[in-house]
Write an enzyme that holds these catalytic residues in place. Structure first.
Site: not given
Ligand SMILES: *Cc1c(COP(=O)(O)O)cnc(C)c1O
Length: 491
Positions: A109-111, A144
């Site tokens: 989900f860091k994208d 991250t």
């Protein structure tokens, strides 16, 4: 919109400066002066695209930017890099709705935030007529780092440094980082855990001598960790998006509340959900899910934050964190913007690894619930959900789903529930094959193939091609060396 430091001893700045600086000069985090409302009926937004929803949210927080600039950043960030045309699919499985936040380039989900941060940052630099090169320093618990590298690789005017705990990330996560291409990418393994890496990076930020030397050579340090407001704000968008998808598909009637469950590490993702609810998203409960490193569960249940405990490496490594940076922002809001109280609590944390909040903050936590799952529970949750529904989740998402199951058992609450699904199962293929009781894979890549054969779920292209990529970054350093390494690279 004005941003001030949670600790009250720094210049107030606009959103562009806050993004460039990352962290305030008094070591506090930038917080918006107020949380703006989304003053349009949600039922009128159901047919908007992900881009359009982002354009409803971002300008309210990032008012230094023109609408054109933000539209441009949004379009560059959320494009064909995402393997899902809708960017964030919302999928019903079991008794919940999963917000699939992992269809970007690095399968986590860091994208969602790190695809847009470089665009926000370079736009901010132009606006502020800053001509220094920005050196982005990032400590990572695994996800991250890769997302920041992908986001910043070969972006003009930036250098990107990533420090990851040498033995604290999965084989796939490590390989994603050490194979990173790009002339401006610098990747180091750290002897130590994530907290060591994060603390050392924060120390480098506060090293005024280093800053002065770098400034002399035309560099300014900034952060891609979720302490940067430019990461937090884009994360608010998908909670609105997911709610609207439910509304559109009849999973909800207008103004019906939802619960949101978030597998939590540094408290960035769940803080974005809190901001969404303060903006007017109808949220009944915000459920904070932890693995066995359950400092946050204890904090939400007792008001005492105690980081003095053994650090455990788990199958959900991106949540192996004892010091959750973004909690500082929540404390600030719930204390009624008391900079003195936040400063005192953070001082206690630094000195003693421990603090206890005031009754006022405890009262503010009422909307939150918290729980944790150990590794055995996490893996059996993956198997149970897959056996029952054919839906495959990763260990982080499984922690959230297990905590949600416990919550439902205890409360009987059957409010429609959104679960932040934070990674592709393939990113943690070894754990997931073990969960499904497939035969022991020899390594992460063999596990990917096995998992694919057993489930038929498509393998993300980037992971499929990873094994053959050459390793470009081989250094492992001690945490004390971070400042010296940065100093030496930026000559
Ligand atoms: C980073 C991460 C988390 C934790 O998110 P925070 O914003 O740090 O709380 C959970 N799951 C995955 C897969 C992650 O990469």
């Amino acid at each position: 919109m004005i941003y001030r430091s949670t600790r009250g001893n720094a210049e107030k700045v606009g959103s562009a400066k806050a993004i460039i600086r990352g962290i305030a000069e008094d070591k506090g985090l930038y917080v918006p002066d107020f949380i703006p409302e989304l003053d349009e009926p949600l039922s009128e937004l159901v047919d908007l695209s992900y881009h359009d929803i982002a354009l409803k949210i971002l300008p309210r927080f990032l008012s230094d930017f023109t609408e054109e600039e933000l539209r441009d950043c949004i379009e560059k960030a959320y494009d064909a890099k995402f393997s899902a045309t809708e960017i964030v699919p919302v999928v019903q499985a079991g008794d919940a709705w999963f917000i699939e936040l992992y269809h970007g380039k690095t399968s986590a989900f860091k994208d969602m935030a790190l695809s847009i941060l470089p665009h926000l940052l370079t736009t901010a630099l132009k606006k502020e007529k800053e001509d220094s090169t920005i050196a982005v320093l990032t400590a990572t618990s695994g996800d991250t780092g890769k997302a920041a590298l992908e986001g910043f690789a070969d972006v003009p005017g930036t250098e990107i440094f990533v420090f990851f705990p040498q033995d604290g990330v999965s084989q796939i996560q490590a390989r994603q980082m050490v194979t990173q291409e790009g002339e401006n990418t610098h990747v180091y393994g750290i002897n130590g855990n994530f907290d060591d890496a994060q603390t050392a990076v924060k120390r480098a930020f506060n090293d005024l001598e280093l800053a002065k030397r770098l400034a002399g050579r035309g560099y300014r340090l900034s952060s891609a960790n979720s302490i940067n407001i430019g990461r937090l704000v884009p994360q608010i968008v998908y909670y609105f998006w997911a709610y609207l998808q439910l509304l559109k598909r009849g999973g909800l009637a207008p103004d019906d509340p939802v619960n949101i469950v978030v597998p939590t590490g540094n408290f960035g993702n769940i803080l974005a959900a809190y901001y969404a609810s303060e903006m007017g998203l109808p949220v009944k409960r915000l459920i904070c899910a932890s693995n066995i490193n359950h400092v946050l569960t204890d904090f939400i249940n007792t008001g005492i934050y105690n980081a003095n405990r053994p650090f455990c490496v788990t199958s959900s490594p991106s949540m192996d964190i004892l010091i959750s940076s973004n909690l500082e922002r929540l404390l600030y809001h719930l204390s009624g913007k008391s900079e003195t109280e936040v400063s005192r609590l953070m001082e206690d944390l630094e000195q003693n690894g421990l603090y206890e909040v005031s009754p006022k903050i405890r009262k503010g936590l009422e909307k939150f619930r918290a729980g944790f799952a150990d590794d055995a529970e996490t893996l059996s949750t993956i198997k149970k959900l897959h056996d029952k529904t054919g839906y495959l989740i990763d260990p982080h998402t499984a922690v959230a789903y297990k905590v949600y199951q416990d919550y439902r058992m205890e409360t009987g609450d059957d409010t429609p529930t959104l679960i932040a699904s934070t990674a592709s199962a393939y990113k943690f293929a070894e754990s997931v094959t073990a969960a499904l009781e497939l035969k022991d894979a020899s390594d992460g890549f063999a596990a990917i193939r096995q998992l694919h054969c057993a489930t038929g779920v498509a393998v993300p292209v980037e992971l499929e091609t990873l094994e053959k990529k050459p390793v470009r970054h081989k250094s492992v350093i001690d945490k004390e060396e971070i400042a010296a390494v940065v100093d030496a690279v930026l000559r």
